[in-house]
Design an enzyme around this catalytic site. Structure first.
Site, PDB file in Angstrom:
ATOM      1  N   ARG A 253       0.926  -1.158  -0.069  1.00  0.00           N
ATOM      2  CA  ARG A 253       0.076   0.089   0.020  1.00  0.00           C
ATOM      3  C   ARG A 253       0.737   1.257  -0.056  1.00  0.00           C
ATOM      4  O   ARG A 253       2.089   1.290   0.671  1.00  0.00           O
ATOM      5  CB  ARG A 253      -0.936   0.115   1.458  1.00  0.00           C
ATOM      6  CG  ARG A 253      -2.154  -0.776   1.233  1.00  0.00           C
ATOM      7  CD  ARG A 253      -3.239  -0.196   0.098  1.00  0.00           C
ATOM      8  NE  ARG A 253      -4.399  -0.803   0.191  1.00  0.00           N
ATOM      9  CZ  ARG A 253      -4.534  -1.834  -0.545  1.00  0.00           C
ATOM     10  NH1 ARG A 253      -3.801  -2.420  -1.385  1.00  0.00           N
ATOM     11  NH2 ARG A 253      -5.836  -2.517  -0.636  1.00  0.00           N
ATOM     12  N   GLU A 282      -2.299   8.136  -4.039  1.00  0.00           N
ATOM     13  CA  GLU A 282      -2.421   7.702  -5.227  1.00  0.00           C
ATOM     14  C   GLU A 282      -3.962   7.922  -5.780  1.00  0.00           C
ATOM     15  O   GLU A 282      -4.912   7.965  -5.017  1.00  0.00           O
ATOM     16  CB  GLU A 282      -2.256   6.321  -5.496  1.00  0.00           C
ATOM     17  CG  GLU A 282      -3.089   5.222  -5.063  1.00  0.00           C
ATOM     18  CD  GLU A 282      -2.789   3.665  -4.877  1.00  0.00           C
ATOM     19  OE1 GLU A 282      -1.713   3.386  -4.851  1.00  0.00           O
ATOM     20  OE2 GLU A 282      -3.634   2.964  -5.192  1.00  0.00           O
ATOM     21  N   HIS A 300      -0.922   0.455  -9.808  1.00  0.00           N
ATOM     22  CA  HIS A 300      -1.602  -0.278  -8.715  1.00  0.00           C
ATOM     23  C   HIS A 300      -2.391  -1.628  -9.434  1.00  0.00           C
ATOM     24  O   HIS A 300      -3.703  -1.747  -9.671  1.00  0.00           O
ATOM     25  CB  HIS A 300      -2.558   0.346  -8.043  1.00  0.00           C
ATOM     26  CG  HIS A 300      -3.026  -0.152  -6.760  1.00  0.00           C
ATOM     27  ND1 HIS A 300      -3.561   0.502  -5.580  1.00  0.00           N
ATOM     28  CD2 HIS A 300      -3.295  -1.571  -6.378  1.00  0.00           C
ATOM     29  CE1 HIS A 300      -3.784  -0.531  -4.659  1.00  0.00           C
ATOM     30  NE2 HIS A 300      -3.814  -1.527  -4.997  1.00  0.00           N
TER      31      HIS A 300
HETATM   32  C1  GLV Z   1      -5.310  -4.400  -3.900  1.00  0.00           C
HETATM   33  O1  GLV Z   1      -4.652  -3.576  -3.542  1.00  0.00           O
HETATM   34  C2  GLV Z   1      -6.046  -5.522  -2.975  1.00  0.00           C
HETATM   35  O2  GLV Z   1      -5.896  -5.303  -1.761  1.00  0.00           O
HETATM   36  O3  GLV Z   1      -6.590  -6.239  -3.333  1.00  0.00           O
END
Ligand code: GLV
Length: 347
Positions: A253, A282, A300
């Protein structure tokens, strides 16, 4: 085939629970949810701010969310009828789980189905940083490749190197397996709790305290959940402990890394390279990161294969349907709010 159980369009009934699908998702997922619920979807894929999200949740018993929707105490307070928040993500730092639990709201996530896909991507990013793939591709695209040179884009080996993993949950372990079994890496890790000896042995992984991990890793991969405790777990002080030849990869994260401190460390060659799939704030990316060459930046997408995104949507839908139809949802985050037959009625 016709009949009451084969129809894809169940008759509408005012008694069916209403749910909000807060972001655009597969049409098949919406279709499936419509068989059980009155569904408000968001095919235009607007990003709802807090007030708009709270307003769209009015009258809804369930919410199908992604990491971009923040379900906090205020949103919950405005929607006391809400029973379930089914997040299409394994991480759930967008949800205030204690606030949900206090109100008897079930939160669910999508673990397991994305583990291997996300581990593939984390490993690929780590390799891209070590072998300077993005940096050298940009050089080629700029038309600067005019000849071979003995030291052109020399990076560091992945095979046989020391792989450091911070956060040894499912995805961390899947990355460790790739490193140990596929690339002959020496795996070291740090985690809140140490793995059982047999799990450590199967991964050929050695537990270290965090500072020693930072000092020993050739390639450090972050796979820990985001929380107040993990905020800026990697900042200037931690980067200063790393080898100047080391790489840092974050598929966990944004906010776990202090992006400004990382950009400074990359600029000053305090570490060799980094690879980031997640960012503080982000989709904004810290301008200093955009300005340094030795970092691979992706938007991401670690879980983004067609099959895995389908599996995540299916699991989020399974959770929502089960919870609101009196079944046990497969992957609750706060199972303590479950009654014997699904979620508790509103308090
Ligand atoms: C993506 O970042 C998730 O947490 O699935």
């Amino acid at each position: 085939m016709t009949g009451p159980h084969s129809s894809t369009h169940a008759p509408r009934s005012p008694n069916r629970p209403a749910v909000l699908v807060a972001r655009a998702v597969f049409p098949e997922t919406i279709e499936r949810l419509r068989r059980h619920f009155e569904v408000e979807d968001n095919p235009a894929d607007h990003i709802f701010d807090k007030a708009t999200l709270a307003a769209h949740l009015a009258g809804k018993a369930g919410a199908f969310t992604t990491g971009s929707e923040r379900i906090d105490a205020d949103v919950l307070a405005e929607n006391p009828q809400l029973r379930v928040v089914a997040n299409m993500a394994v991480g759930y730092n967008n949800i205030d789980v204690p606030a949900c639990t206090a109100r008897g709201v079930l939160a669910t996530n999508t673990p397991d189905v994305l583990t291997e896909t996300t581990a593939d991507f984390g490993f690929a990013l780590m390799m891209a940083a070590a072998r300077r793939m993005a940096e050298s591709e940009r050089f080629l695209r700029r038309g600067e490749w005019t000849r071979w040179a003995y030291d052109m884009f020399t990076g560091s080996d992945v095979h046989g190197a020391t792989l450091g993993i911070l956060g040894m949950g499912r995805i961390g372990q899947a990355i460790a397996r790739r490193g140990a079994l596929g690339f002959g890496m020496r795996v070291v890790y740090h985690n809140r709790s140490r793995l059982a000896p047999e799990v450590e042995a199967s991964l050929r992984a050695r537990y270290l305290d965090k500072a020693t991990l930072l000092r020993e890793a050739d390639h450090l991969v972050l796979v820990l959940p985001y929380s107040a405790q993990s905020h800026h777990a990697i900042g200037a002080a931690e980067l200063a402990l790393m080898k100047p030849t080391a790489t840092l990869t974050n598929v966990a994260r944004g906010g776990i890394v202090d992006d400004a401190a990382l950009a400074a460390a990359l600029r000053g060659k305090r570490i060799a390279a980094a690879a980031l799939d997640v960012f503080e704030g982000e989709p904004q990316v810290h301008p200093d990161l955009l300005a340094v060459p030795n970092v691979v930046l992706t938007p991401h997408i670690a879980s983004a294969t067609v099959r895995t995104r389908r599996a995540m949507a299916d699991l989020a839908a399974d959770n929502l349907i089960a919870a609101l139809t009196g079944e046990r949802p497969p992957t609750p985050v706060n199972p303590e709010v479950l009654a014997a037959g699904g979620v508790l009625p509103p308090r």
